[in-house]
Design a protein around this motif. Structure first.
Motif, mmCIF file in Angstrom:
data_model
loop_
_atom_site.group_PDB
_atom_site.id
_atom_site.type_symbol
_atom_site.label_atom_id
_atom_site.label_comp_id
_atom_site.label_asym_id
_atom_site.label_seq_id
_atom_site.Cartn_x
_atom_site.Cartn_y
_atom_site.Cartn_z
ATOM 1 N N HIS A 250 0.835 -1.206 0.000
ATOM 2 C CA HIS A 250 0.000 0.000 0.000
ATOM 3 C C HIS A 250 0.871 1.257 0.000
ATOM 4 C CE1 HIS A 250 -3.549 2.478 0.810
ATOM 5 N NE2 HIS A 250 -2.822 3.107 1.716
ATOM 6 N N LEU A 251 1.958 1.242 0.765
ATOM 7 C CA LEU A 251 2.878 2.381 0.775
ATOM 8 C C LEU A 251 3.523 2.572 -0.595
ATOM 9 C CD1 LEU A 251 4.790 2.152 4.182
ATOM 10 C CD2 LEU A 251 3.329 4.026 3.406
ATOM 11 N N THR A 266 11.029 2.517 0.835
ATOM 12 C CA THR A 266 9.668 2.981 1.104
ATOM 13 C C THR A 266 9.429 3.168 2.596
ATOM 14 O OG1 THR A 266 8.951 1.707 -0.823
ATOM 15 C CG2 THR A 266 7.241 2.509 0.651
ATOM 16 N N LEU A 267 9.784 2.152 3.390
ATOM 17 C CA LEU A 267 9.555 2.226 4.830
ATOM 18 C C LEU A 267 10.428 3.291 5.490
ATOM 19 C CD1 LEU A 267 9.081 -1.340 6.377
ATOM 20 C CD2 LEU A 267 7.456 0.545 6.263
ATOM 21 N N SER A 326 5.269 18.471 2.309
ATOM 22 C CA SER A 326 4.280 18.927 1.327
ATOM 23 C C SER A 326 4.274 18.059 0.078
ATOM 24 C CB SER A 326 4.543 20.395 0.946
ATOM 25 O OG SER A 326 5.813 20.523 0.317
ATOM 26 N N SER A 327 5.297 17.239 -0.092
ATOM 27 C CA SER A 327 5.383 16.354 -1.250
ATOM 28 C C SER A 327 4.873 14.960 -0.868
ATOM 29 C CB SER A 327 6.828 16.251 -1.740
ATOM 30 O OG SER A 327 7.370 17.528 -2.002
ATOM 31 N N ASN A 328 4.614 14.153 -1.885
ATOM 32 C CA ASN A 328 4.176 12.791 -1.574
ATOM 33 C C ASN A 328 5.380 11.891 -1.284
ATOM 34 O OD1 ASN A 328 5.315 12.215 -4.052
ATOM 35 N ND2 ASN A 328 3.362 11.938 -5.129
ATOM 36 N N LEU A 329 5.105 10.627 -1.044
ATOM 37 C CA LEU A 329 6.153 9.679 -0.666
ATOM 38 C C LEU A 329 7.221 9.557 -1.750
ATOM 39 C CD1 LEU A 329 6.456 7.884 1.899
ATOM 40 C CD2 LEU A 329 5.607 5.983 0.545
ATOM 41 N N HIS A 330 6.824 9.738 -2.994
ATOM 42 C CA HIS A 330 7.733 9.653 -4.140
ATOM 43 C C HIS A 330 8.949 10.554 -3.953
ATOM 44 C CE1 HIS A 330 8.094 10.219 -8.828
ATOM 45 N NE2 HIS A 330 9.236 9.913 -8.272
ATOM 46 N N SER A 437 -4.624 0.576 4.245
ATOM 47 C CA SER A 437 -4.517 -0.673 3.489
ATOM 48 C C SER A 437 -5.562 -1.670 3.957
ATOM 49 C CB SER A 437 -3.115 -1.271 3.631
ATOM 50 O OG SER A 437 -2.852 -1.660 4.957
ATOM 51 N N GLU A 438 -5.860 -1.663 5.273
ATOM 52 C CA GLU A 438 -6.894 -2.567 5.787
ATOM 53 C C GLU A 438 -8.271 -2.138 5.291
ATOM 54 O OE1 GLU A 438 -6.188 -2.432 9.959
ATOM 55 O OE2 GLU A 438 -4.550 -3.916 9.879
#
Length: 451
Positions: A250-251, A266-267, A326-330, A437-438
């Motif tokens: 999900h991440l 990612t984590l 302010s940015s996403n995970l990317h 994710s759940e």
């Protein structure tokens, strides 16, 4: 019986003082050079592991096999000292065969009760490792072991291994060698330890050809010390969140536009952003993520098999608080990937040379530091009575740890201590992805049910 969820009962020690376990046969006596990667100020502590086993192994057998494996890993039976020939306090190992500390104890509780207790870090777990009274870090033996037998027939094994002698890969290599010597005493070790640290000697003269943002000068004038001061202003509370493969997937799906990324990338980014969000820092501050990277195959020539010293460096991603949040995970994942891509042979040699300067220290004042233990095989340790029910860290005060989950190779347990006032916020931010994710799984189940 455990009286409460907050406190373990005291250990009953079989002997007032632990025994010293020297190597089984005579070993080389000399001073072992430690590299600049070994001899860093931020590594002057012991890596403390906790193992919980369903069935105990004879202490006499463990002591005998330990004495045998210390023939191969004889520096762990020595003592740390400093080089008296110069003024820079360079660490050495006096390989004198003095021995490892081995304590035996009993605790009136069961493996099941301890398994439940250990799911969340607790300072009370420190009771499970014998405390060596010492005036300084140098006076603590490089290897301290405590075996605690339980009323159910189970066993706790705790080890403290000096980080200046071994990194995570090295400690795993040693522990598996000890287990191998316990179960197969007449067989050679599958991997022979490589002791010499000269493969990481600095160049002469040292050449620092790059900027290394993970380090700073030993000064208090950096404005980012406001983070360090804040973290030290109140008690730290350990937090533990487990991420299963669906949570991790999900991440990764949040890394849009499409981006190939590892579970660690990612984590690590998610933990970094959650940590920064929970601290409510000024948007203009620069924050860093320092994360361990194994460089055994990145240096040329590659480091020999069996090298158990510190063969890792800290990759460094940095960003302003505003941009990171302010940015996403990317955005954060790209910073981590770019930091990893810098670690070429020439860059690493420059870093080793930089550490010749004793005023250079790791910049932990403005950083979240993550150490990766999840893929080292630590949870596979078997002394003959089965793999552990639980493997974890005895203490969590220093860095963020990515730990393995016994019985679930693809899951990762993230453990970190944060200020008491923000622990609920941090866990909320960390768990957002888990809850989302759940929810997605529930929606998918509902959709299938409708069909």
């Amino acid at each position: 019986m455990l009286k409460s969820a907050e406190e373990l009962p005291d250990c009953f020690y079989y002997h007032n003082q632990p025994t010293l376990i020297p190597p089984h046969t005579p070993t080389p006596t000399h001073f072992l050079y430690l590299s600049n990667l070994d001899d860093q100020k931020f590594l002057r502590f012991s890596i403390k592991y906790l193992y919980l086993f369903r069935k105990s192994v004879s202490s006499d057998l463990l002591k005998l096999s330990l004495s045998r494996v210390l023939v191969d890993y004889y520096p762990l039976a020595g003592r740390l000292t400093t080089n008296s020939l110069n003024d820079n306090h360079k660490l050495l190992v006096d390989c004198n065969g003095q021995g490892a500390v081995f304590a035996e104890a009993f605790m009136d509780t069961t493996a099941h009760e301890l398994l439940e207790f250990a799911r969340r870090p607790s300072r009370s777990l420190r009771k499970l490792l014998y405390r060596v009274e010492a005036h300084s870090f140098l006076d603590i033996p490089p290897l301290v072991v405590q075996v605690t037998n339980l009323s159910c027939g189970g066993m706790i094994l705790c080890t403290a291994i000096n980080h200046c002698l071994c990194d995570g890969i090295g400690t795993s290599q040693f522990l598996h060698a000890w287990a191998h010597m316990t179960t197969k005493p007449n067989h050679d070790l599958p991997i022979a330890p490589f002791h010499c640290r000269h493969v990481l000697r600095p160049r002469d003269p040292p050449m620092t050809n790059y900027v290394h943002p993970g380090y700073t000068r030993n000064t208090l004038r950096d404005s980012n010390n406001i983070i360090k001061q804040y973290l030290e202003s109140q008690p730290l509370v350990p937090s533990s969140i487990t991420f299963t493969p669906p949570h991790i997937l999900h991440l990764k799906r949040q890394c849009v536009p499409s981006l190939k990324c590892t579970t660690f990338e990612t984590l690590a980014t998610h933990a970094w952003r959650s940590w920064v969000r929970s601290l409510d820092l000024s948007p203009s501050l620069t924050v860093k993520l320092l994360f361990s990277v194994n460089v055994r195959q990145k240096l040329k020539p590659e480091m020999p098999e069996g090298y158990y010293g510190n063969g890792f460096v800290l990759g460094c991603a940095e960003s302003s608080v505003k941009e990171l949040l302010s940015s996403n995970l990317h955005y954060g994942v790209k910073l981590v990937q770019q930091a990893k891509s810098k670690l070429t042979d020439d860059y690493l040699r420059s870093m080793i040379d930089l550490l010749e300067d004793q005023t250079v220290i790791t910049d932990i004042g403005s950083s979240l530091v993550i150490s990766q233990w999840a893929k080292l095989g630590l949870e596979e340790l078997d002394f003959g009575e089965g793999k552990p029910l639980h493997m974890g860290s005895l203490t969590t005060d220093i860095y963020c740890l990515f730990l393995p989950v016994a019985g679930n190779f693809d899951a990762v347990r993230v453990v970190v201590s944060v200020p008491e006032s923000v622990v609920q916020k941090f866990e909320y931010f960390m768990n957002e992805s888990v809850l989302e994710s759940e929810d997605d799984d529930d929606k998918n189940l509902d959709a299938h049910a409708v069909v």
